[in-house]
Structure formats: C-alpha cells, structure tokens
Design a protein around this motif. Structure first.
Motif, PDB file in Angstrom:
ATOM      1  N   ASP A   1      13.568  30.015  58.083  1.00 24.03           N
ATOM      2  CA  ASP A   1      13.025  29.400  56.858  1.00 24.03           C
ATOM      3  C   ASP A   1      11.420  29.163  56.858  1.00 24.03           C
ATOM      4  O   ASP A   1      10.849  28.910  57.911  1.00 24.03           O
ATOM      5  CB  ASP A   1      13.536  27.918  56.677  1.00 24.03           C
ATOM      6  N   PRO A   2      10.596  29.447  55.852  1.00 25.98           N
ATOM      7  CA  PRO A   2       9.342  29.498  55.698  1.00 25.98           C
ATOM      8  C   PRO A   2       8.755  28.077  56.234  1.00 25.98           C
ATOM      9  O   PRO A   2       7.617  28.028  56.581  1.00 25.98           O
ATOM     10  CB  PRO A   2       8.879  29.765  54.405  1.00 25.98           C
ATOM     11  N   VAL A   3       9.435  27.024  56.125  1.00 24.11           N
ATOM     12  CA  VAL A   3       8.926  25.710  56.428  1.00 24.11           C
ATOM     13  C   VAL A   3       8.933  25.452  57.810  1.00 24.11           C
ATOM     14  O   VAL A   3       8.284  24.497  58.512  1.00 24.11           O
ATOM     15  CB  VAL A   3       9.886  24.539  55.886  1.00 24.11           C
ATOM     16  N   SER A   4       9.743  26.442  58.817  1.00 25.54           N
ATOM     17  CA  SER A   4       9.360  26.170  60.134  1.00 25.54           C
ATOM     18  C   SER A   4       9.020  27.846  60.475  1.00 25.54           C
ATOM     19  O   SER A   4       9.930  28.562  60.899  1.00 25.54           O
ATOM     20  CB  SER A   4      10.690  25.865  60.725  1.00 25.54           C
ATOM     21  N   SER A   5       8.021  28.406  60.519  1.00 26.52           N
ATOM     22  CA  SER A   5       7.638  29.603  60.503  1.00 26.52           C
ATOM     23  C   SER A   5       6.126  29.978  60.873  1.00 26.52           C
ATOM     24  O   SER A   5       5.471  28.669  61.253  1.00 26.52           O
ATOM     25  CB  SER A   5       8.063  30.488  59.346  1.00 26.52           C
ATOM     26  N   VAL A   6       5.619  30.923  60.746  1.00 28.49           N
ATOM     27  CA  VAL A   6       4.262  31.289  61.227  1.00 28.49           C
ATOM     28  C   VAL A   6       3.669  32.282  59.973  1.00 28.49           C
ATOM     29  O   VAL A   6       4.230  33.227  59.486  1.00 28.49           O
ATOM     30  CB  VAL A   6       4.285  31.759  62.505  1.00 28.49           C
ATOM     31  N   SER A   7       2.371  32.068  59.757  1.00 33.31           N
ATOM     32  CA  SER A   7       1.763  33.030  58.905  1.00 33.31           C
ATOM     33  C   SER A   7       0.457  33.584  59.834  1.00 33.31           C
ATOM     34  O   SER A   7       0.048  32.767  60.806  1.00 33.31           O
ATOM     35  CB  SER A   7       1.166  32.443  57.668  1.00 33.31           C
ATOM     36  N   PHE A   8       0.070  34.836  59.557  1.00 34.58           N
ATOM     37  CA  PHE A   8      -0.691  35.443  60.816  1.00 34.58           C
ATOM     38  C   PHE A   8      -1.960  35.557  60.135  1.00 34.58           C
ATOM     39  O   PHE A   8      -2.365  35.980  59.051  1.00 34.58           O
ATOM     40  CB  PHE A   8      -0.208  36.749  61.251  1.00 34.58           C
ATOM     41  N   THR A   9      -3.127  35.630  60.968  1.00 28.26           N
ATOM     42  CA  THR A   9      -4.627  35.720  60.470  1.00 28.26           C
ATOM     43  C   THR A   9      -4.513  37.214  60.468  1.00 28.26           C
ATOM     44  O   THR A   9      -4.587  38.091  61.049  1.00 28.26           O
ATOM     45  CB  THR A   9      -5.380  35.195  61.551  1.00 28.26           C
ATOM     46  N   PRO A  10      -5.503  37.560  59.167  1.00 35.50           N
ATOM     47  CA  PRO A  10      -5.832  39.093  58.921  1.00 35.50           C
ATOM     48  C   PRO A  10      -6.928  39.402  59.753  1.00 35.50           C
ATOM     49  O   PRO A  10      -7.915  39.959  59.304  1.00 35.50           O
ATOM     50  CB  PRO A  10      -6.215  39.099  57.569  1.00 35.50           C
ATOM     51  N   LEU A  11      -6.633  39.693  61.269  1.00 29.32           N
ATOM     52  CA  LEU A  11      -7.914  39.857  62.246  1.00 29.32           C
ATOM     53  C   LEU A  11      -8.375  41.232  61.782  1.00 29.32           C
ATOM     54  O   LEU A  11      -9.589  41.548  62.142  1.00 29.32           O
ATOM     55  CB  LEU A  11      -6.983  39.961  63.398  1.00 29.32           C
ATOM     56  N   HIS A  12      -7.722  42.056  61.141  1.00 25.89           N
ATOM     57  CA  HIS A  12      -8.213  43.708  60.939  1.00 25.89           C
ATOM     58  C   HIS A  12      -9.241  43.621  59.903  1.00 25.89           C
ATOM     59  O   HIS A  12     -10.189  44.398  59.645  1.00 25.89           O
ATOM     60  CB  HIS A  12      -7.296  44.510  60.666  1.00 25.89           C
ATOM     61  N   GLU A  13      -9.313  42.647  59.116  1.00 30.11           N
ATOM     62  CA  GLU A  13     -10.287  42.392  58.111  1.00 30.11           C
ATOM     63  C   GLU A  13     -11.589  41.421  58.250  1.00 30.11           C
ATOM     64  O   GLU A  13     -12.409  41.329  57.452  1.00 30.11           O
ATOM     65  CB  GLU A  13      -9.506  41.824  56.740  1.00 30.11           C
ATOM     66  N   LEU A  14     -11.548  40.661  59.328  1.00 27.91           N
ATOM     67  CA  LEU A  14     -12.626  39.961  59.729  1.00 27.91           C
ATOM     68  C   LEU A  14     -13.404  40.560  60.650  1.00 27.91           C
ATOM     69  O   LEU A  14     -13.187  41.400  61.370  1.00 27.91           O
ATOM     70  CB  LEU A  14     -12.005  38.687  60.468  1.00 27.91           C
ATOM     71  N   ASP A  15     -14.590  39.947  61.016  1.00 28.38           N
ATOM     72  CA  ASP A  15     -15.781  40.220  61.833  1.00 28.38           C
ATOM     73  C   ASP A  15     -16.439  38.962  62.312  1.00 28.38           C
ATOM     74  O   ASP A  15     -15.988  37.928  62.045  1.00 28.38           O
ATOM     75  CB  ASP A  15     -16.489  41.183  61.260  1.00 28.38           C
ATOM     76  N   GLY A  16     -17.144  39.056  63.397  1.00 30.23           N
ATOM     77  CA  GLY A  16     -17.856  37.831  64.051  1.00 30.23           C
ATOM     78  C   GLY A  16     -16.778  37.223  64.805  1.00 30.23           C
ATOM     79  O   GLY A  16     -15.629  37.607  65.142  1.00 30.23           O
ATOM     80  N   ILE A  17     -17.143  35.906  65.082  1.00 34.34           N
ATOM     81  CA  ILE A  17     -16.143  35.022  65.799  1.00 34.34           C
ATOM     82  C   ILE A  17     -15.697  33.942  65.097  1.00 34.34           C
ATOM     83  O   ILE A  17     -14.763  33.203  65.585  1.00 34.34           O
ATOM     84  CB  ILE A  17     -16.926  34.421  67.155  1.00 34.34           C
ATOM     85  N   ILE A  18     -16.072  33.415  63.903  1.00 30.99           N
ATOM     86  CA  ILE A  18     -15.537  32.501  63.036  1.00 30.99           C
ATOM     87  C   ILE A  18     -14.588  33.094  62.255  1.00 30.99           C
ATOM     88  O   ILE A  18     -14.631  34.082  61.446  1.00 30.99           O
ATOM     89  CB  ILE A  18     -16.707  31.791  61.930  1.00 30.99           C
ATOM     90  N   THR A  19     -13.397  32.345  62.313  1.00 29.40           N
ATOM     91  CA  THR A  19     -12.399  32.571  61.428  1.00 29.40           C
ATOM     92  C   THR A  19     -12.523  31.589  60.190  1.00 29.40           C
ATOM     93  O   THR A  19     -12.654  30.352  60.307  1.00 29.40           O
ATOM     94  CB  THR A  19     -11.041  32.129  61.987  1.00 29.40           C
ATOM     95  N   PRO A  20     -12.611  32.050  59.042  1.00 35.78           N
ATOM     96  CA  PRO A  20     -12.654  31.341  57.754  1.00 35.78           C
ATOM     97  C   PRO A  20     -11.561  30.568  57.746  1.00 35.78           C
ATOM     98  O   PRO A  20     -10.171  30.920  58.079  1.00 35.78           O
ATOM     99  CB  PRO A  20     -12.810  32.197  56.492  1.00 35.78           C
ATOM    100  N   ASN A  21     -11.548  29.158  57.084  1.00 32.71           N
ATOM    101  CA  ASN A  21     -10.476  28.257  57.082  1.00 32.71           C
ATOM    102  C   ASN A  21      -9.256  28.690  56.170  1.00 32.71           C
ATOM    103  O   ASN A  21      -8.330  28.408  56.692  1.00 32.71           O
ATOM    104  CB  ASN A  21     -10.961  27.007  56.652  1.00 32.71           C
ATOM    105  N   GLY A  22      -9.656  29.352  55.312  1.00 28.05           N
ATOM    106  CA  GLY A  22      -8.779  30.081  54.461  1.00 28.05           C
ATOM    107  C   GLY A  22      -7.717  30.817  54.906  1.00 28.05           C
ATOM    108  O   GLY A  22      -6.513  31.053  54.225  1.00 28.05           O
ATOM    109  N   VAL A  23      -7.973  31.468  55.739  1.00 26.62           N
ATOM    110  CA  VAL A  23      -7.046  32.582  56.653  1.00 26.62           C
ATOM    111  C   VAL A  23      -6.734  32.337  58.150  1.00 26.62           C
ATOM    112  O   VAL A  23      -6.134  33.017  58.732  1.00 26.62           O
ATOM    113  CB  VAL A  23      -7.477  33.999  56.524  1.00 26.62           C
ATOM    114  N   CYS A  24      -6.894  30.984  58.363  1.00 31.07           N
ATOM    115  CA  CYS A  24      -6.579  30.583  59.621  1.00 31.07           C
ATOM    116  C   CYS A  24      -4.886  30.487  59.863  1.00 31.07           C
ATOM    117  O   CYS A  24      -4.257  29.837  59.134  1.00 31.07           O
ATOM    118  CB  CYS A  24      -6.962  29.306  60.087  1.00 31.07           C
TER     119      CYS A  24
END
Lengths: 435, 435
Positions: free
Chosen positions: A93-116
C-alpha cells in the motif's frame, strides 16, 4: 571485452512474468531517452493547461507573469518529469511505502525539498505545529513537555547531512535489478538542517546516571519507534525544524524530526513526539524484524546503524543516457560516508580494470554527499562505468561480490557495493553487473 | 534612553495619506504577530480546502497520504504565510516589479527555490529549453551558438553565492520606511548553483586581443542588457543551469542565467541568450539611467558593481516579534559581502553603544550569506537591535548616517547601512533609526 560474457544485466532479468515490474522498467526506460523526455514533459504540461506557454517560442515578444503571480514558486512546466517516483509492486500500500529521489536529474549536493525521497509507514501526518508537543520522560530528573516555540529558544545550528534509508540499493543484493539510479540509489537526500542539539533538551530534563538509551517515537499512525544509545544522542543528534531554510516538509516530519548524522534513515524519527530515557535498548519491531541484517547462517546482525562509504554515478545512467554522441562527456555522481568526509572518488570506464581519480567539487562536509565529476573524451565505444569512494578514515567502497562473500544475499539493508552502468555505442545505458 | 528622543520610527511615518503604503504596512504588522500568523495560515488553508487536515489533531489515529500523492512536494498548509510578497505601490505594473524573500521566516543559509525574490522587467519568460540558444559573437575568432545540452558537456562547478539587488534596502536611504525585514532586506537570495565557467565558452569562441568588455543579453521581453569587464568574466562568472540541485526556476532565468559572484543582481542576466564581445562598455539603459548612484552634487557614480559588506537581524524583526516574553531569546541574522567571506558579526542590543560578537554558524563560503546567532537572556526591557558585519578584507558595515554623509540621499542603490529594530516590552518590533 564481450558484453555477453561479463554481464549479468538488469535487462536480461526483465523476461520473467512479473508484469508489474516489467511495466515499471519499461516506463523507466521510456522516461530515460532525451527525446522522450521532451515529449513527456510537453504532454504533462499540456494536460495541465500549459500548452499556450509551450507554444511560445520567442519570449522577447511576450510579457510573462508578474511578481504577484507566484507567491510560492514551482518548477518550469518543462521540468514535469523531475519528480519522486514510487514502485507499485514494492509494497502492499502506498501509505507504507517509499518514493525515490530523481538523482539522475539533479546536480550539486543540495536535494530540493520537493523531490526528497519519502519513506513512511502510516502515511503523511499533517500536524498542526501549534498543537504539537514533545515529551521527555523516563530516567530523567524532571519530565518535560516542549512546544515548537520552546525549542526555538535554544541555541540553533545548521548542518548539511545526507539521510539514507538502510534499504537503499537493497534490491541489488541479488543482482542488477532496477534500471535507473533513481530506483537503485534514490533513497537518499541531502539538505541543510536548522535545529537544536538534542543534548540541550536532555540536559534540561537531567538524565539520571543509569540513563543509557533513548526511545524516540513519532507522532504518526505507525508510531515509529527506535532505540538510540545515549552517547550518540549527546554527541551530534539534532532536533530539526527547518530543511534548506524553510520549515520541514510534512513528509519529512513537520514540525520537527530527529537528525542522527551518518546513521540509517529509519532512526531519524519524523513528527517527533516522545523521548523516553531508559537503561537498555527497547528492541522494537523496527530494530528487530526490520532494520537488522540477516546473515548467511540465518542469524541477524543488529545495531548496524552507521551508513557505509558509498558512491554512484548519476549521469550517465539508465534514466540519463548519453544523447550527444562521442566526444566531450561529463561523468557525474555522488559519494558519501556515515563516518565523515569523502577523501577520494575513483571512476572506471572499463568495469573496474583501470581507475582514474574524479574531481570532487563543491563543499566537502562531514556526512554530507559530495559531488564528483570526471570529464572524458568519449571515443564512442561501450563503457562499463563504475565509481569507488574512500572516506577520510580510509574506508573503501567494496564490490558487490566482495560484500556478498561476507554477508550473503539474505539482507536488504546496508548494500554499499560498487554499481556498474553499461553505456552502449548509441548511448543507451543500463544496470549490469560485471564478474 | 528615551525612545521618543532617539528614534526616527517607521511607525511615525505611516501618518501621511499614502493609502497604498499604509495598507501594506498594516498587512505587514498583522502578519507579524504569531497568533495572527496561525490564524492567517488556517484561513489560507481553509480557503484551499484543507480544513479537514487542520481539524485533525492527533495523527496517531489517521492514515495520511501515501507516497504516490505528491510527486513534487510543497510546504505544509500551516506554512501558507511563508511566501514572497510584493508591494503594489512600488511600481506601475507587476510585470516590471519585485517580490521579496521572507527572510524573517527562514533560517540557515540556503534560500528555498520557491521563495527566492524575483525582479523582472517584462514578466517571467517561460522558455522551452530545447528551443533555447546562446550566441557568442563580436570580437571573437569564431562566433558560436550553443544549446543547453552543449553547455552541459563542459566541466561543471557548484558554488553557493548570494544574489542581491543593488536596490535592496534602497527605500531606507531617507529613513526607516518599511516595517519588515522581508521588505527592507528581502531582495537577496542564496542558493547553490551548478553550471560551467563562462570562461570555457569564451575560450571556445576565442576572444580577440581588443575584446575587453562583454554585452550580455536576456531572452525576455525586456531584453535586459549589461556590460561586464572581461577580467570579471574570465575570473569567476558562471553560466548556471541549476539552483539548489534542480533546474533554475522560470523566474530565475530558466534554462540558463549568468552568475556574477559578489556583484549586483541586475548583472546576473536571466534567460541568457546573447554574449557580444566588444572593446568598450555599451552604456545601456540599465547601467546609466538605472543602476548608477546619484550623488549629492548631482553627478552619478557608475560601475559600482560589487555589493558591500552588510548584515541584518532577521529575527526578532517587525514581522517576527518576540512572543514568548522575557528570558532565553535567540537573535538571528544574515551577513554577506561581495568581497569574500564574513569574518565577524557584532550585535548590539542598545542601539550601537555596546557590541558583542555573534556566533557564525554553518558553512562560511566566499560571497555567500553567513548565518549568525546571539543567544541572550532578555530582561524584558526594550531593545534597540543592530548588527554590524566585517569581511575578511576588514571592510566594516557603516551606519546609515555615515553613508548619507558621503553619498547623500538621492540614490536608491547600494545601501549597506546598519539596520535598527526596536523591540518593545511586549515584544512588538518595529523599524526605527537611532541618532
């Protein structure tokens, strides 16, 4: 080097009748092509009524939105593909699951809050910060209850830390499984936290001499609970209320979460509501049946809290193939260690036979991800890309096979093995293993 | 110390018949109270249909949203007040205006992308990155045209820089005007950029020996243009395509902007489309009638590009009053310098008579904002809060009166004077000047 002979490919593993996963992999591949990306973004944007915007090509002839249009801004409609993604077949069930950060689209070292990346066990609690309380009790001189405003009166600090789920890359124990760095390594994010030292509130309550462990509990429907040794709690744990400058996001524990630098993400209790001081660990569900490492002999390794030295190439990768042909090519990735700073990252383009030192760029901070680059002149022949990180304590990232030799393949946790991406002549990239 | 005798208060200036500004100041004050904040957030959230969420008090009994609900996340409904704000009476039209960063609600040194202040002159261009081109021409060996993908093949770098509008605090030249740090100092943001050195593309084109200046031009309806000396361009300028890890936001120049570290924000051309190499400056509108500093004798100071050493207390401040009464109190603020790192910040609670060194916390990076704190035990008596920054080259932030003695009050640019907040016994805070 023959691809056929040395590879155990994720692609080859797609032929079993797991339709859910096949559909997922297929979607991942479609999203990976640059041309397809443009089409996907346009499609998503049009669906959102943005088709007028996308048809305007020369913005020198249009007046755009004014400063009153977007009190809180969002990404361009052309970036609609840069999102967290979940895997439907992974959990019930999605209420007990995980969503993944789109690492392939990001750069630098800061993860934007919207995609953590998110991991929760009873859905996202949407707590009213004025109604929230944090209780400290147990083996203390004075049990205390704090409001958020109370906590904001203690001395604050700001730290950039990675948060990695212990199960990150967990599906790779049994071989190359998932065709995308978002899915193989996307259970990590890296933000600047603002908060207070946990030590401050513990000292205010006064820990009795036999107080050696904390039970920390979240305010969501799963009441996530973990035991933390008092040494760690007093050393560097934080109660954070901001991430990347603004309030924690609801899915990250708003209004307050525990920060446990370098240790597995499950311990970073979100929606923190209770801290009990005791004289021994509690052995809760999430530190016995879960978040222990099942060894080849059937026994479980416990208290494996610290995240190991690790790295991965984020581009090129299956979702970010090479689209520009041979010549000047940027290889980019992330490296991190729960022990401290990264001192060196090596990159191989031939499956681990030869290594070159990558360039680490941007701030080098303890227990933060580090961004590395290797700039190559690609001759257009297939590449077997690998990265290998070393930290300041000379811990070195192992191969997956070296890990399996010691730990077997029963566990889903603490897989820090070297990842291999195969880049074909046409730039298409896939998750493989070399042997 | 009598408040009446030493103050030139912003509040006192509200009595003239400028209804637009009065309404704005009133709104600013209403938004400032913590109780009012909660009510405002609830109101905004209810308007957005979030009233069900706000009525749930104990999330241990509710399952929340799953991981598939928010592919790109947004802040809690309880944070609806943390937004960019604009000032209607400031400009004729919102398409050529400014919105301000809510500095009073932020902490740490990273500005979240959603609330980075905006300044544009022809609205927000919403450029299709696949259609966008950057041309380099003029005094070069080979005129070139680059796509975004072309630029991503050069070696990348990651830098945290502040971007401050030259007009930040500009309305304070003639005395305490605006009751909120968002409005007095909010034309600044601080993010991590990913991009390439401008030098790389200039060298690829080959600059002729007489090429001494660049004209840089944006792709929006205002075709913003500025002249930049070649030494700066070759030294540390960047072409950035990411901020805080993800693509630039449309209002920040998506898909590419110029980064001119330490220099006034107007030069950081957004939607960058053209670079012309010439042998002298162009004297465009935005570097003659605007972005020059009108001196007392009627002459204009030009080429005042570098932003001076500056600081401000972000909390307490008029929009973030003290609501907890006397006792343990955190004074927090930001300091920055276009010359390099901040070496020291002093804080006064008595209008500049006595000073204490504040604690600088978090990464200290050149031409990035620095976060400082002073933890005090407030006795409940009124405070006259000031901060004074010094950078690594021993530049020291001046008083407003010292600035006026040299530069007069004709300019709206480059005001780095020391700011004073008056904190009354009840915690209400306002913008004042001490003399």
């Amino acid at each position: 080097m023959s691809k056929k002979s040395m590879l155990r490919s994720a692609k080859g593993r797609n032929d079993h009748p797991d339709n859910g996963r096949r559909a997922f992999l297929k979607n991942g591949l479609v999203a990976g092509g640059a041309a397809a990306l443009g089409a996907a973004a346009a499609g998503a944007a049009q669906a959102a009524g943005e088709n007028v915007i996308l048809q305007k090509q020369d913005w020198r002839t249009y007046l755009g939105d004014g400063v009153d249009a977007r009190p809180y801004g969002t990404p361009s409609a052309h970036e609609a593909h840069v999102i967290r993604r979940n895997v439907e077949w992974l959990t019930a069930d999605p209420v007990s699951s995980v969503s993944f950060t789109p690492l392939h689209e990001l750069d630098g070292i800061i993860t934007p809050n919207g995609v953590c990346f998110e991991r929760h066990h009873g859905g996202i609690a949407e707590i009213d910060p004025t109604a929230h309380r944090l209780m400290i009790h147990g083996l203390v001189d004075t049990p205390l209850v704090f409001t958020l405003e109370d906590l904001k009166r203690f001395p604050r600090e700001n730290k950039v830390y990675f948060l990695e789920c212990a199960a990150n890359s967990g599906m790779e124990w049994r071989g190359a499984q998932l065709n995308g760095v978002q899915f193989t390594h996307g259970m990590i994010h890296n933000v600047m936290y603002t908060g207070i030292k946990l030590r401050h509130v513990l000292e205010e309550a006064g820990i009795k001499p036999n107080g050696k462990w904390l039970l920390v509990e979240g305010g969501d429907a799963s009441a996530m609970t973990r035991s933390i040794p008092i040494e760690k709690a007093l050393n560097d744990c934080m109660i954070a209320f901001k991430m990347n400058g603004e309030a924690l996001r609801p899915e990250q524990g708003y209004p307050m979460r525990l920060v446990v630098p370098g240790w597995e993400g499950n311990m970073w209790i979100k929606w923190l509501r209770r801290i009990e001081v005791g004289d021994q660990p509690w052995h809760q569900r999430e530190e016995t049946s879960k978040y222990t490492d099942l060894m080849p002999d059937g026994r479980a390794r416990r208290f494996s809290w610290q995240m190991d030295v690790k790295s991965v190439i984020t581009s090129p990768s299956p979702q970010a193939p090479v689209t520009h042909g041979k010549g000047r090519t940027v290889i980019s990735g992330l490296a991190w260690s729960g022990a401290g700073k990264i001192s060196r990252v090596d990159v191989s383009v031939d499956g681990g036979r030869n290594w070159r030192s990558a360039r680490i760029d941007g701030p080098s901070l303890s227990r933060s991800v580090h961004r590395f680059y290797l700039d190559i002149d690609w001759n257009g022949e297939p590449l077997y890309l690998q990265s290998r990180a070393m930290d300041e304590y000379r811990n070195v990232q192992p191969t997956k096979d070296a890990l399996r030799a010691v730990r077997g393949v029963n566990s889903i946790y603490h897989n820090n093995g070297i990842q291999t991406w195969y880049v074909a002549k046409d730039g298409v990239t896939e998750n493989v293993e070399v042997s």
